[in-house]
Design an enzyme around this catalytic site. Structure first.
Site, PDB file in Angstrom:
ATOM      1  N   GLU A   1       8.557   6.052  16.808  1.00 51.00           N
ATOM      2  CA  GLU A   1       8.850   5.536  15.471  1.00 51.00           C
ATOM      3  C   GLU A   1      10.244   6.006  15.054  1.00 51.00           C
ATOM      4  O   GLU A   1      11.068   5.210  14.609  1.00 51.00           O
ATOM      5  CB  GLU A   1       7.797   6.058  14.491  1.00 51.00           C
ATOM      6  N   HIS A   2      10.486   7.303  15.173  1.00 46.74           N
ATOM      7  CA  HIS A   2      11.793   7.894  14.871  1.00 46.74           C
ATOM      8  C   HIS A   2      12.354   8.539  16.137  1.00 46.74           C
ATOM      9  O   HIS A   2      11.657   9.304  16.804  1.00 46.74           O
ATOM     10  CB  HIS A   2      11.676   8.992  13.799  1.00 46.74           C
TER      11      HIS A   2
ATOM     12  N   HIS B   1       2.749 -40.722  20.278  1.00 44.64           N
ATOM     13  CA  HIS B   1       3.995 -39.999  20.047  1.00 44.64           C
ATOM     14  C   HIS B   1       5.190 -40.892  20.407  1.00 44.64           C
ATOM     15  O   HIS B   1       6.175 -40.967  19.674  1.00 44.64           O
ATOM     16  CB  HIS B   1       4.048 -38.722  20.907  1.00 44.64           C
TER      17      HIS B   1
ATOM     18  N   GLU C   1       3.760 -36.740  29.100  1.00 40.57           N
ATOM     19  CA  GLU C   1       2.583 -36.010  28.648  1.00 40.57           C
ATOM     20  C   GLU C   1       1.407 -36.927  28.340  1.00 40.57           C
ATOM     21  O   GLU C   1       0.345 -36.448  27.922  1.00 40.57           O
ATOM     22  CB  GLU C   1       2.937 -35.182  27.408  1.00 40.57           C
TER      23      GLU C   1
ATOM     24  N   GLN D   1       8.431  16.169  10.492  1.00 41.33           N
ATOM     25  CA  GLN D   1       7.503  15.107  10.856  1.00 41.33           C
ATOM     26  C   GLN D   1       6.077  15.612  10.878  1.00 41.33           C
ATOM     27  O   GLN D   1       5.139  14.924  10.461  1.00 41.33           O
ATOM     28  CB  GLN D   1       7.883  14.544  12.232  1.00 41.33           C
TER      29      GLN D   1
ATOM     30  N   GLN E   1     -10.176   0.838   1.945  1.00 41.54           N
ATOM     31  CA  GLN E   1     -10.717   0.015   0.867  1.00 41.54           C
ATOM     32  C   GLN E   1      -9.620  -0.733   0.114  1.00 41.54           C
ATOM     33  O   GLN E   1      -9.844  -1.851  -0.365  1.00 41.54           O
ATOM     34  CB  GLN E   1     -11.558   0.856  -0.095  1.00 41.54           C
TER      35      GLN E   1
ATOM     36  N   HIS F   1       3.661  15.639   7.729  1.00 38.93           N
ATOM     37  CA  HIS F   1       3.063  14.415   7.194  1.00 38.93           C
ATOM     38  C   HIS F   1       1.541  14.468   7.261  1.00 38.93           C
ATOM     39  O   HIS F   1       0.851  14.038   6.340  1.00 38.93           O
ATOM     40  CB  HIS F   1       3.561  13.190   7.968  1.00 38.93           C
TER      41      HIS F   1
ATOM     42  N   ASP G   1      14.234   8.761   5.765  1.00 34.54           N
ATOM     43  CA  ASP G   1      12.973   8.705   5.031  1.00 34.54           C
ATOM     44  C   ASP G   1      13.194   8.456   3.546  1.00 34.54           C
ATOM     45  O   ASP G   1      12.337   7.886   2.872  1.00 34.54           O
ATOM     46  CB  ASP G   1      12.218  10.030   5.196  1.00 34.54           C
TER      47      ASP G   1
ATOM     48  N   SER H   1       2.636   9.246  11.455  1.00 37.18           N
ATOM     49  CA  SER H   1       4.062   9.308  11.749  1.00 37.18           C
ATOM     50  C   SER H   1       4.375  10.135  12.989  1.00 37.18           C
ATOM     51  O   SER H   1       3.581  10.977  13.416  1.00 37.18           O
ATOM     52  CB  SER H   1       4.796   9.881  10.545  1.00 37.18           C
TER      53      SER H   1
ATOM     54  N   TYR I   1       0.853  -1.182   0.000  1.00 40.78           N
ATOM     55  CA  TYR I   1       0.000   0.000   0.000  1.00 40.78           C
ATOM     56  C   TYR I   1       0.889   1.233   0.000  1.00 40.78           C
ATOM     57  O   TYR I   1       1.673   1.441   0.924  1.00 40.78           O
ATOM     58  CB  TYR I   1      -0.927   0.016   1.222  1.00 40.78           C
TER      59      TYR I   1
ATOM     60  N   ASN J   1      -2.866   6.396   7.274  1.00 39.14           N
ATOM     61  CA  ASN J   1      -3.504   7.133   8.362  1.00 39.14           C
ATOM     62  C   ASN J   1      -4.190   6.178   9.331  1.00 39.14           C
ATOM     63  O   ASN J   1      -4.032   4.956   9.236  1.00 39.14           O
ATOM     64  CB  ASN J   1      -4.490   8.162   7.791  1.00 39.14           C
TER      65      ASN J   1
END
Length: 429
Positions: free
Chosen positions: A325-326, A418, A413, A258, A188, A261, A359, A236, A126, A211
Site C-alpha cells: 500500500e505504502h 447489425h 459474425e 504504520q 453494518q 493503525h 497520510d 494498513s 465510510y 478493518n
C-alpha cells in the site's frame, strides 16, 4: 521482528511472506454475512443494536445534523483548524488537476468519437472511527467527491461514547459542506449504504478504508448488489526499502507509524544490510514503549518482519511481489530504482519523505489498495467518483466511409440485423 535472508527464500517461502489478512476458515465472512442480512432485513433497528453491541453506546438518533456539527466544530483550537485547513487546501490542489476535458478525435473522415465525464450520482463515504478517528480520511474522500460534482454524498462514521461525532470530523464536514453524518460503522455501515435503511439512503458506490470486516463487507456487497466499491482497502501496511544511506531512527519511526493503525497492520523492512536491520530493531525497542498506542503497535510489529537482500534490485523484486500500500525508498539512490516500481499504492522518496505526510497533508490521496491489490488497483482519485461515457457521431461522409467495414464485420459474425442497420443508412445518404 523476525529477519529473513532473501537468498535463502524459495518462491513458496516468498509467497507465504507476502500473503496477509487471509480468512482461511471464512470466519470473518460468516460474521459479515450475518450483519449484512440483519441490516438488509431490519434496517435502522439493526444499526441501533450494533451501536449498542460494538460501539457501547445507546443512540437516540442515527445522525447528527448541521447545527450539532457546527457546535462540535467550534470547539477546535485555532491551530487545529489551521492544520485541517492546510491539509484541505493541499489535497484540493492535487486533486483539482485530475479533472479535465478530453479532446474529440476523428477516427476517419466523418466519424467523430469522444468521452465526457459524469459524476456518480450518489456516493457513500465510510470514515473509520474505531481505535482511531480519522478526519484525514474524510478529507481524502470528500474533496474528490466534491470536485467530481457528486449529487449526494452520504457519510457514515461510528459514534463516539457520547453518541456524537468527533469534533475534528465535524470541522471537516463544514469544510466539505456536509450537513448530516450518520452514526454507524463497521460492516453494518457498508450494508446500510448498499441497501438503504429508513434513515440512510442507498448509494451507487461506497468508498473508504477499514478493518478486515469492513473490507470483507465491501467485497461481498460488490459481488451481490448493484453498488460498486472503490477498492478492497483493508488493514494498513508499509514496506520500507533501506540501505546504509538511510537513518535507522527514521525507518523505525516509519514502521511504528504504520503499526499503530491496528494490530492487523503490517510493517516490512527490506534492507541491503544486516547491520542496518539490527540498528532499526534497536530503535524500535527504544521508540515503541513511549507510544500511547504501544500495545497495538507492538502486536502489529510482532506480525511484521525484515528481509535482508544483496542489493536494491533484489529489494525491488521483493517489493513488487509484496505490492505494498505504502512504499518508502529510504535511500539516497531512490532516483535509480523508481523506474523498477511495478506494484505500489503510493511511493515516498528519500530519507525525509515520511509516509505520514501523505497520510495527512502533502496532497496525495491516502485511500489506497492493500493486501497486494496494488497489483491491479490504483488509489482513490477524482476518477474514482466519475464515469466516463463514450460518444460518437457519424456524418453522411462518415457512414459512407465506415459502412462497408461494419457490413463485412457483421457478416463475419453472422449478425445480419447489425449489417442491415448500416446498409439502410448508406442507401439514404
Amino acid at each position: 521482528m523476525k529477519t529473513y535472508n532473501y537468498s535463502d527464500l524459495s518462491k513458496e517461502d516468498i509467497q507465504k511472506l507476502v500473503q496477509r489478512n487471509v480468512d482461511p476458515a471464512d470466519e470473518i465472512r460468516a460474521v459479515v454475512e450475518e450483519i449484512i442480512t440483519n441490516v438488509r432485513n431490519n434496517g435502522d433497528r439493526a444499526l441501533f443494536d450494533y451501536a449498542a453491541k460494538f460501539d457501547k453506546v445507546e443512540l437516540k438518533s442515527l445522525s447528527v445534523g448541521k447545527e450539532e456539527i457546527a457546535e462540535l466544530a467550534a470547539s477546535l483550537l485555532p491551530e487545529q483548524k489551521l492544520a485541517l485547513d492546510t491539509a484541505y487546501n493541499n489535497i484540493r490542489k492535487f486533486h483539482e488537476i485530475q479533472l479535465h476535458t478530453e479532446a474529440k478525435v476523428e477516427t476517419m473522415p466523418g466519424v467523430t468519437c469522444w468521452r465526457e465525464l459524469r459524476p456518480i450520482a450518489k456516493v457513500g463515504l465510510y470514515i473509520p472511527g474505531g481505535t482511531a478517528v480519522l478526519p484525514s480520511t474524510f478529507l481524502m474522500l470528500g474533496i474528490p467527491a466534491r470536485i467530481a460534482g457528486c449529487h449526494e454524498i452520504v457519510v457514515c462514521s461510528p459514534p463516539q461514547k457520547n453518541g456524537k461525532i468527533n469534533a475534528y470530523i465535524a470541522y471537516v464536514a463544514q469544510l466539505l459542506g456536509i450537513e448530516k453524518i450518520y452514526l454507524t460503522g463497521g460492516a453494518q455501515a457498508v450494508a446500510a449504504m448498499a441497501y438503504g435503511t429508513e434513515s440512510i439512503p442507498k448509494v451507487d458506490k461506497i468508498f473508504g478504508p477499514g478493518n478486515q470486516y469492513v473490507t470483507k463487507a465491501k467485497t461481498i456487497i460488490q459481488s451481490t448488489t448493484n453498488t460498486a466499491i472503490d477498492m478492497p482497502a483493508g488493514p494498513s501496511e508499509v514496506l520500507v526499502i533501506a540501505d546504509n544511506s538511510a537513518v535507522p531512527e527514521f525507518v523505525a519511526a516509519d514502521l511504528l507509524a504504520q503499526a499503530e493503525h491496528g494490530v492487523d497492520s503490517q510493517s516490512v523492512l527490506v534492507t541491503t544490510s544486516a547491520d542496518f536491520a539490527e540498528k532499526v530493531i534497536a530503535e524500535l525497542n527504544k521508540q515503541l514503549p513511549v507510544l500511547p498506542r504501544a500495545v497495538i503497535a507492538g502486536k502489529a510489529i510482532d506480525n511484521s518482519y525484515i528481509v535482508v537482500v544483496n542489493d536494491l534490485n533484489e529489494a525491488m523484486n521483493f517489493s513488487n511481489q509484496y505490492a505494498p500500500e505504502h512504499l518508502i525508498l529510504a535511500t539516497d539512490q531512490w532516483q535509480q530504482i523508481t523506474t523498477k516500481i511495478i506494484n505500489a499504492g503510493s511511493v515516498f522518496l528519500g530519507n525525509l519523505t515520511s509516509e505520514s505526510v501523505g497520510d495527512y497533508a502533502s496532497g496525495t490521496n491516502h485511500t489506497l489498495p492493500t493486501s497486494a491489490y496494488a497489483r491491479a488497483y490504483s488509489g482513490v482519485s477524482v476518477d474514482s467518483f466519475v464515469k466516463k461515457i463514450t460518444f460518437q457521431h457519424i456524418s453522411n461522409e462518415g457512414i459512407k466511409n465506415i459502412g462497408p467495414t461494419v457490413e463485412i464485420l457483421a457478416e463475419l459474425e453472422g449478425l445480419q440485423a447489425h449489417k442491415n442497420a448500416v446498409t439502410v443508412r448508406m442507401k439514404k445518404s
